[in-house]
Design an enzyme around this catalytic site. Structure first.
Site, PDB file in Angstrom:
ATOM      1  N   ASN A 149     -11.383  -5.191  -1.887  1.00 53.43           N
ATOM      2  CA  ASN A 149     -11.015  -3.777  -1.942  1.00 53.43           C
ATOM      3  C   ASN A 149     -10.971  -3.190  -3.349  1.00 53.43           C
ATOM      4  OD1 ASN A 149     -10.892  -3.049   0.700  1.00 53.43           O
ATOM      5  ND2 ASN A 149      -8.670  -2.789   0.790  1.00 53.43           N
ATOM      6  N   ASN A 177     -10.767   1.728  -1.666  1.00 53.71           N
ATOM      7  CA  ASN A 177      -9.605   0.877  -1.427  1.00 53.71           C
ATOM      8  C   ASN A 177      -8.777   1.472  -0.288  1.00 53.71           C
ATOM      9  OD1 ASN A 177      -7.541  -0.962  -1.532  1.00 53.71           O
ATOM     10  ND2 ASN A 177      -6.604  -0.102  -3.386  1.00 53.71           N
ATOM     11  N   LEU A 229      -7.019   0.405   3.789  1.00 55.40           N
ATOM     12  CA  LEU A 229      -6.723  -0.640   4.768  1.00 55.40           C
ATOM     13  C   LEU A 229      -7.651  -0.567   5.980  1.00 55.40           C
ATOM     14  CD1 LEU A 229      -2.798  -0.636   4.725  1.00 55.40           C
ATOM     15  CD2 LEU A 229      -4.379  -2.131   3.492  1.00 55.40           C
ATOM     16  N   ASN A 230      -8.324   0.547   6.162  1.00 55.72           N
ATOM     17  CA  ASN A 230      -9.279   0.655   7.264  1.00 55.72           C
ATOM     18  C   ASN A 230     -10.462  -0.298   7.094  1.00 55.72           C
ATOM     19  OD1 ASN A 230      -7.938   2.726   8.732  1.00 55.72           O
ATOM     20  ND2 ASN A 230      -8.706   4.251   7.269  1.00 55.72           N
ATOM     21  N   ASP A 287      -4.498 -13.031   3.106  1.00 46.87           N
ATOM     22  CA  ASP A 287      -4.785 -14.125   2.173  1.00 46.87           C
ATOM     23  C   ASP A 287      -3.532 -14.820   1.664  1.00 46.87           C
ATOM     24  OD1 ASP A 287      -3.986 -11.859   0.722  1.00 46.87           O
ATOM     25  OD2 ASP A 287      -4.998 -12.574  -1.081  1.00 46.87           O
ATOM     26  N   ARG A 312       5.935  -8.379  17.508  1.00 45.00           N
ATOM     27  CA  ARG A 312       6.822  -7.277  17.170  1.00 45.00           C
ATOM     28  C   ARG A 312       7.135  -6.497  18.453  1.00 45.00           C
ATOM     29  NH1 ARG A 312       7.115 -10.025  13.351  1.00 45.00           N
ATOM     30  NH2 ARG A 312       6.809  -9.475  11.149  1.00 45.00           N
ATOM     31  N   ASN A 339      -0.735   2.074   5.230  1.00 45.24           N
ATOM     32  CA  ASN A 339       0.023   1.165   6.088  1.00 45.24           C
ATOM     33  C   ASN A 339      -0.438   1.404   7.530  1.00 45.24           C
ATOM     34  OD1 ASN A 339       2.022  -0.504   7.234  1.00 45.24           O
ATOM     35  ND2 ASN A 339       3.528   0.106   5.680  1.00 45.24           N
ATOM     36  N   GLU A 399      -2.456  -0.027   9.805  1.00 46.79           N
ATOM     37  CA  GLU A 399      -3.760  -0.212  10.447  1.00 46.79           C
ATOM     38  C   GLU A 399      -3.655  -1.145  11.650  1.00 46.79           C
ATOM     39  OE1 GLU A 399      -3.446  -3.825   7.946  1.00 46.79           O
ATOM     40  OE2 GLU A 399      -2.790  -1.739   7.809  1.00 46.79           O
ATOM     41  N   ASP A 400      -2.750  -2.145  11.589  1.00 49.14           N
ATOM     42  CA  ASP A 400      -2.573  -3.055  12.717  1.00 49.14           C
ATOM     43  C   ASP A 400      -1.841  -2.368  13.870  1.00 49.14           C
ATOM     44  OD1 ASP A 400      -0.338  -2.826  11.166  1.00 49.14           O
ATOM     45  OD2 ASP A 400       0.188  -4.954  11.193  1.00 49.14           O
TER      46      ASP A 400
END
Length: 730
Positions: A520, A544, A546-547, A566, A595, A652, A654-655
């Protein structure tokens, strides 16, 4: 009344020694229990029973020539059952044979036979009950992608192996090794491939690894007679020739034959083959204790009076995953055939993940550690005065009766004199060491504690060698089939040290096909900076965001991808268990961090809260399996555009967005949880964690939940822990 403190009875040193020995026994028992499986294995994930001869299995290879074979997973062949794309080796294991009803501890020496649109594989299977080899068979109707087990097809009262199968005059024959019976036998198929009958005994010699070939108008029988005088383990070749496989065989003029210029030779390691008009023989090195020991020789001269062959290059990519690879330690057999239906060469090769006598070696080392521990216990007992050992010198007093043999008497007297001197020295040493450590003082107790810690360490080492297994983290099959996945991780230059550990560790996991690094920000690493057992591809992104984690990527060669941050380190076995669960539910997100989002408005809750409530409805995609075609297409759909903009604005969630997109596409459960044995967040040690402020991080995610629920509706109903039945989601 109690005695004064100065008159209280002191513990004898032997009591301390007894307590230390009891402690070591408890440590050994507890550690051996801890070395057992952390999670139960499901019924269809059967393992082979350990065998001193190894854990052999068979794999399928394809290529444009016999010298360019690649494992079947390289070709991207798919099989619908068990979400196997690509199909991966091993193709046949002892577990497959056992599930067909025949006990087996390994399979080895596979041979192929093509007939009626099917590919038949005949191989040795070792029966753990009788401890002898039988001949089993399997058939493939899809060019070697999947195999149906046919069970044991030939069983004798003696050991059988190396089932060389060929046709002659429209009949099918098998010539297995039967050296334990002292002869070489030929069987004919009565009901191919299940029923065989003895046709004749070809030679009254215990030949091993024998083949029959038709070359230039004559039939040639090539094998190794290990019973001959001076025969080496490599097995000098012996050759016979005949006008027919059923006719009498004439010995070669120069039996036994050294095929190399230095006079050495190599036993047969598979079927000879003809390529571009030349005859090639496959050989194997002695034992194959380590490394790949298959060699290929081009036959230059083959006549009744002369034989000459030269070794030719045979390049085979040796697995770099060690014991996690099914053939990581050794291979000693290869059979190749031309496959007209695919216009390719197909080969079967056996392989073992451990070296020869690995279990015996581990037992030996383990008991050596136990022996050293016992000696140190005795030494500690002597040092604290708990053990006093004096060897009686009268054991060495020479006899005084007369002997007829004066020389023998003098020799005996000298020997006992030497023993007496040795025992006397040992007694002096014992008296010097005895009581050297005063366990009543603080310094003496420190010494005793240090020695006990060393004893505990040695006990754990010995227990690990004996009960810890071979150290392999094997994949879990679905219906006897294996597959592979691509590992994706997103990072940037400040986390390079995390990435190096990440790649080196996870590249050795058995089912990892490739690692894709989504870069990124900053200078990307060069290839030699990353030590990997699999190909690593660095995908440099323009922005850069998160997508980027879910960007469409046509270069991905597997259906399954695992998105893994990572900075997360976990055992390969955890990845393999998660991959198996995903293959059972390929339409779901399978992850390791559950979650729970509940309330009005929705509030983001951690795993502890989810467990208190008994269920979850989200899994974090920072450690999760998914179908990349399905997941990435949903993420980059027009419907998800609003959500992607929110991800960029919050940097933030993306998940969280992907969980909503899956839930929005199905009324059924869309997430599965797999509990890891252990997981370490390496960002805690580097100081470059993205979400160091947990409270603020959870607050942002709760805001994401509220906005996403307005656009995409609610998440699926809460999924209960321990609902799957495999024991992996407790």
């Amino acid at each position: 009344s109690p005695r004064p403190a100065t008159q209280r009875r002191r513990l004898h040193p032997a009591a301390y020694l007894s307590a230390a020995a009891t402690l070591l026994a408890l440590v050994a028992a507890a550690f051996s229990r801890a070395l057992g499986p952390r999670f139960p294995s499901p019924p269809d994930a059967r393992r082979c029973r350990p065998d001193p001869d190894g854990s052999w299995s068979a794999g399928v290879f394809l290529g444009d020539s016999p010298f360019a074979l690649k494992p079947i997973e390289h070709w991207g062949i798919s099989a619908d059952a068990g979400a196997a794309w690509p199909v991966a080796n091993p193709a046949v294991t002892c577990a497959d044979v056992a599930q067909s009803g025949s006990p087996s501890s390994f399979v080895a020496s596979p041979f192929l036979f093509l007939q009626g649109g099917g590919i038949y594989m005949f191989f040795e299977t070792k029966n753990p009950v009788t401890s002898q080899g039988d001949i089993a068979a399997a058939v493939s109707k899809d060019a070697g992608a999947t195999w149906q087990q046919l069970g044991v097809v030939l069983d004798e009262e003696w050991h059988l192996s190396y089932p060389y199968v060929f046709s002659y005059n429209s009949k099918v024959y098998m010539m297995p090794e039967s050296s334990k019976n002292g002869d070489l036998r030929l069987y004919r198929a009565l009901d191919f491939p299940l029923k065989w009958t003895l046709e004749k005994v070809l030679l009254e010699k215990p030949l091993v690894d024998s083949v029959i070939i038709n070359f230039r108008g004559s039939y040639w029988l090539i094998g190794s007679d290990l019973s001959s005088y001076g025969a080496k383990q490599n097995g000098e070749l012996s050759i016979w020739y005949s006008s027919s496989p059923l006719a009498p065989w004439n010995p070669h003029r120069h039996n036994t034959i050294g095929s190399m210029d230095n006079g050495s030779s190599f036993r047969n390691g598979g079927r000879p083959f003809v390529y571009d008009g030349d005859l090639y023989r496959i050989g194997k090195q002695s034992g194959g204790v380590s490394g790949h020991s298959i060699k290929v020789f081009r036959v230059e001269i083959l006549t009744a009076n002369e034989y000459k062959e030269i070794e030719v290059p045979f390049v085979f990519d040796k697995p770099r995953k060690g014991r996690n690879a099914w053939n990581g330690a050794r291979s000693h057999h290869l059979d190749v055939q031309w496959l007209p239906s695919s216009q390719l060469w197909i080969g079967v090769m056996d392989g073992d993940r451990v070296s020869s006598n690995d279990s015996v070696h581990r037992l030996t080392i383990g008991y050596m550690f136990y022996g050293v521990t016992l000696l140190l216990v005795l030494l500690l007992g002597g040092l604290i005065g708990a053990i006093r050992c004096t060897i009686p010198l009268r054991w060495c007093v020479p006899h005084t009766e007369k002997r007829d043999d004066f020389f023998h008497s003098k020799q005996q007297f000298f020997l006992k004199y030497k023993l007496s001197s040795l025992f006397s020295s040992l007694n002096k040493l014992g008296s010097l060491l005895g009581g050297r450590i005063n366990y009543r003082t603080w310094k003496g107790r420190v010494y005793v504690v240090l020695v006990i810690l060393v004893l505990i360490f040695l006990t754990c080492l010995g227990t690990h060698c004996i009960y810890g297994g071979n150290g392999a983290e094997e994949p879990y099959p679905i219906k006897g089939r294996y597959s592979q996945f691509t590992l994706l991780t997103m990072t940037y230059d400040a986390r390079l040290w995390n990435l190096k550990m990440f790649v080196e560790h996870y590249s050795k996991c058995a089912s990892v096909r490739e690692i894709v690094v989504i870069w990124n920000k900053g200078r990307p690493p060069v290839q030699n900076e990353l030590k990997s057992a699999v190909p690593v591809r660095v995908r440099v992104e323009d922005k850069n965001t998160l997508n980027n984690r879910f960007n469409m990527d046509e270069k991905i060669k597997t259906r399954a991808v695992m998105e893994l941050d990572d900075d997360i380190m976990m055992p390969c076995d955890d990845l393999e268990r998660g991959f198996k669960v995903w293959r059972e539910h390929p339409d779901r997100i399978v992850g390791y961090y559950p979650r729970l989002a509940e309330g009005t408005p929705l509030e983001y809750r951690n795993e502890r809260y989810a467990r208190q409530q008994g269920g979850y409805n989200m899994v974090l995609t920072g450690a999760a399996f998914m179908d990349h075609g399905l997941a990435f297409e949903r993420y980059w759909s027009k419907k998800a555009e609003v959500g992607r903009k929110m991800v960029d604005s919050f940097f933030n969630c993306e998940d969280v967005l992907l969980n909503f997109l899956f839930a929005n596409a199905s009324s059924m459960s869309t997430v599965e949880y797999v509990k890891p044995a252990w997981a370490i967040d390496m960002s805690k040690f580097s100081g470059v964690a993205i979400s160091r402020n947990t409270q603020a991080h959870y607050h942002v995610r709760s805001k994401c939940l509220a906005k996403f629920s307005e656009v995409y509706g609610n998440l699926t109903a809460k999924r209960l822990f321990s609902s799957r039945g495999d024991g992996w989601d407790v």
